[in-house]
Design a protein around this motif. Structure first.
Motif, PDB file in Angstrom:
ATOM      1  N   LYS A   1       0.713  -1.130   0.017  1.00  0.00           N
ATOM      2  CA  LYS A   1       0.037  -0.020   0.009  1.00  0.00           C
ATOM      3  C   LYS A   1       0.799   1.188   0.115  1.00  0.00           C
ATOM      4  N   ALA A   2       1.929   1.271   0.909  1.00  0.00           N
ATOM      5  CA  ALA A   2       2.683   2.323   0.927  1.00  0.00           C
ATOM      6  C   ALA A   2       3.489   2.576  -0.405  1.00  0.00           C
ATOM      7  N   PHE A   3       3.835   1.422  -1.170  1.00  0.00           N
ATOM      8  CA  PHE A   3       4.707   1.575  -2.385  1.00  0.00           C
ATOM      9  C   PHE A   3       3.586   2.137  -3.436  1.00  0.00           C
ATOM     10  N   ASP A   4       2.381   1.717  -3.332  1.00  0.00           N
ATOM     11  CA  ASP A   4       1.208   2.198  -4.350  1.00  0.00           C
ATOM     12  C   ASP A   4       1.225   3.857  -3.956  1.00  0.00           C
ATOM     13  N   ALA A   5       1.071   4.046  -2.829  1.00  0.00           N
ATOM     14  CA  ALA A   5       0.779   5.732  -2.560  1.00  0.00           C
ATOM     15  C   ALA A   5       1.909   6.387  -2.943  1.00  0.00           C
ATOM     16  N   GLY A   6       3.169   5.822  -2.794  1.00  0.00           N
ATOM     17  CA  GLY A   6       4.458   6.342  -3.371  1.00  0.00           C
ATOM     18  C   GLY A   6       4.458   6.570  -4.732  1.00  0.00           C
ATOM     19  N   CYS A   7       4.009   5.749  -5.544  1.00  0.00           N
ATOM     20  CA  CYS A   7       3.755   5.528  -6.931  1.00  0.00           C
ATOM     21  C   CYS A   7       2.893   6.832  -7.276  1.00  0.00           C
ATOM     22  N   ARG A   8       1.788   6.952  -6.818  1.00  0.00           N
ATOM     23  CA  ARG A   8       0.706   8.005  -7.184  1.00  0.00           C
ATOM     24  C   ARG A   8       1.390   9.490  -6.986  1.00  0.00           C
ATOM     25  N   ARG A   9       2.239   9.531  -5.762  1.00  0.00           N
ATOM     26  CA  ARG A   9       2.620  10.839  -5.418  1.00  0.00           C
ATOM     27  C   ARG A   9       3.773  11.124  -6.316  1.00  0.00           C
ATOM     28  N   LEU A  10       4.651  10.075  -6.992  1.00  0.00           N
ATOM     29  CA  LEU A  10       5.661  10.236  -7.871  1.00  0.00           C
ATOM     30  C   LEU A  10       5.024  10.448  -9.523  1.00  0.00           C
TER      31      LEU A  10
ATOM     32  N   ARG B  32       4.991  14.617 -10.214  1.00  0.00           N
ATOM     33  CA  ARG B  32       6.358  15.010 -10.533  1.00  0.00           C
ATOM     34  C   ARG B  32       7.558  14.158  -9.875  1.00  0.00           C
ATOM     35  N   MET B  33       8.746  14.474 -10.147  1.00  0.00           N
ATOM     36  CA  MET B  33       9.969  13.748  -9.590  1.00  0.00           C
ATOM     37  C   MET B  33       9.788  14.246  -7.860  1.00  0.00           C
ATOM     38  N   ARG B  34      10.272  13.583  -7.122  1.00  0.00           N
ATOM     39  CA  ARG B  34      10.187  13.709  -5.683  1.00  0.00           C
ATOM     40  C   ARG B  34      11.959  13.227  -5.211  1.00  0.00           C
ATOM     41  N   THR B  35      12.349  13.783  -3.877  1.00  0.00           N
ATOM     42  CA  THR B  35      13.548  13.103  -3.467  1.00  0.00           C
ATOM     43  C   THR B  35      12.975  12.033  -2.435  1.00  0.00           C
ATOM     44  N   GLU B  36      13.990  11.092  -2.030  1.00  0.00           N
ATOM     45  CA  GLU B  36      13.686   9.856  -1.090  1.00  0.00           C
ATOM     46  C   GLU B  36      12.990  10.592   0.047  1.00  0.00           C
TER      47      GLU B  36
ATOM     48  N   ALA C 273       7.339   2.641   5.324  1.00  0.00           N
ATOM     49  CA  ALA C 273       7.827   3.558   4.604  1.00  0.00           C
ATOM     50  C   ALA C 273       9.068   3.445   4.052  1.00  0.00           C
ATOM     51  N   ALA C 274       9.898   2.858   4.839  1.00  0.00           N
ATOM     52  CA  ALA C 274      11.296   2.423   4.580  1.00  0.00           C
ATOM     53  C   ALA C 274      11.249   1.394   3.321  1.00  0.00           C
ATOM     54  N   GLU C 275      10.438   0.348   3.579  1.00  0.00           N
ATOM     55  CA  GLU C 275      10.545  -0.641   2.431  1.00  0.00           C
ATOM     56  C   GLU C 275      10.183  -0.061   1.163  1.00  0.00           C
ATOM     57  N   ALA C 276       9.047   0.580   1.260  1.00  0.00           N
ATOM     58  CA  ALA C 276       8.272   1.292  -0.065  1.00  0.00           C
ATOM     59  C   ALA C 276       9.739   2.015  -0.618  1.00  0.00           C
ATOM     60  N   VAL C 277      10.179   2.957  -0.043  1.00  0.00           N
ATOM     61  CA  VAL C 277      11.044   3.791  -0.481  1.00  0.00           C
ATOM     62  C   VAL C 277      12.283   2.724  -1.101  1.00  0.00           C
ATOM     63  N   ALA C 278      12.696   2.030  -0.513  1.00  0.00           N
ATOM     64  CA  ALA C 278      13.700   0.990  -1.032  1.00  0.00           C
ATOM     65  C   ALA C 278      13.301   0.403  -2.464  1.00  0.00           C
ATOM     66  N   LEU C 279      12.052  -0.060  -2.351  1.00  0.00           N
ATOM     67  CA  LEU C 279      11.371  -0.557  -3.553  1.00  0.00           C
ATOM     68  C   LEU C 279      11.525   0.479  -4.582  1.00  0.00           C
ATOM     69  N   LEU C 280      10.841   1.433  -4.339  1.00  0.00           N
ATOM     70  CA  LEU C 280      10.817   2.800  -5.479  1.00  0.00           C
ATOM     71  C   LEU C 280      12.283   2.901  -5.817  1.00  0.00           C
ATOM     72  N   LYS C 281      13.306   3.067  -5.057  1.00  0.00           N
ATOM     73  CA  LYS C 281      14.616   3.076  -5.497  1.00  0.00           C
ATOM     74  C   LYS C 281      15.106   2.036  -6.637  1.00  0.00           C
ATOM     75  N   GLU C 282      14.603   0.815  -6.139  1.00  0.00           N
ATOM     76  CA  GLU C 282      15.207  -0.378  -6.916  1.00  0.00           C
ATOM     77  C   GLU C 282      14.602  -0.098  -8.120  1.00  0.00           C
ATOM     78  N   TYR C 283      13.242   0.048  -8.343  1.00  0.00           N
ATOM     79  CA  TYR C 283      12.672   0.429  -9.673  1.00  0.00           C
ATOM     80  C   TYR C 283      12.979   1.592 -10.356  1.00  0.00           C
ATOM     81  N   ARG C 284      13.925   2.322  -9.611  1.00  0.00           N
ATOM     82  CA  ARG C 284      14.586   3.712 -10.172  1.00  0.00           C
ATOM     83  C   ARG C 284      13.301   4.639 -10.396  1.00  0.00           C
TER      84      ARG C 284
END
Length: 189
Positions: A13-22, A25-29, A46-57
């Motif tokens: 869910k956090a990953f999906d929310a992060g994707c929608r937020r991104l 526009r681009m944002r920082t970690e 939050a930490a796991e979602a950020v790590a995954l978002l980074k992994e997917y670039r």
């Protein structure tokens, strides 16, 4: 505790929310991490979602810095101010400075590949040259509007450059050049 591991559902869910937020526009970690915490996700999710978002670039602070640098330079901002603005978005000054150097050499490489590498093109990203261009543009507009380039005008140029984060040395040299141009113009050179 909450920092051990997130439940898979929460992290997703956090990953999906992060994707929608991104998607806007681009944002920082840090911006995404803070956003997820505000949305009441656990630190772990939050930490796991950020790590995954980074992994997917989807999240890439270095790329973010380069894009932000190009945008801020186009607006006439000085390097120091750009580094401060990036720091406020959670980017370390070191990463910001390295990314700025990279963006600058990439721009130079693009220009020489395009065959437009005369001296001014190569140095146009330099703060002093940038400040001079802004001052000269303001002087041109002042002249076109039929207004005097008097001390009030010079003060306005100074405030504008200071607001863009240019240092006093740069501002003085721009004002000195503009005053000299004005004196020459009055003498009819």
């Amino acid at each position: 505790g909450s920092a051990d591991a997130a439940t898979p559902g929460d992290a997703q869910k956090a990953f999906d929310a992060g994707c929608r937020r991104l998607s806007a526009r681009m944002r920082t970690e840090k911006e995404i991490h803070d956003f997820l915490k505000q949305r009441n996700f656990t630190e772990a999710a939050a930490a796991e979602a950020v790590a995954l978002l980074k992994e997917y670039r989807y999240l890439d602070d270095e790329r973010y810095c380069k894009e932000y640098f190009r945008y801020a330079k186009a607006k006439g901002r000085a390097d120091g101010r750009i580094v401060k603005e990036l720091a406020a978005k959670g980017v370390s000054p070191e990463l910001a400075r390295n990314a700025i150097e990279d963006a600058r050499s990439e721009a130079d490489a693009e220009r020489s590949a395009a065959g437009t590498s005369d001296f001014f093109e190569q140095t146009e990203t330099d703060d002093r040259v940038l400040a001079m261009e802004i001052g000269e543009k303001m002087a041109r507009q002042q002249r076109e509007n039929g207004k005097d380039r008097d001390e009030k005008f010079f003060a306005r140029v100074g405030r504008r450059l200071a607001g863009l984060g240019h240092d006093s040395g740069t501002i003085y040299s721009v004002l000195g050049k503009l005053r000299q141009d004005e004196r020459n113009r009055q003498r009819g050179y």
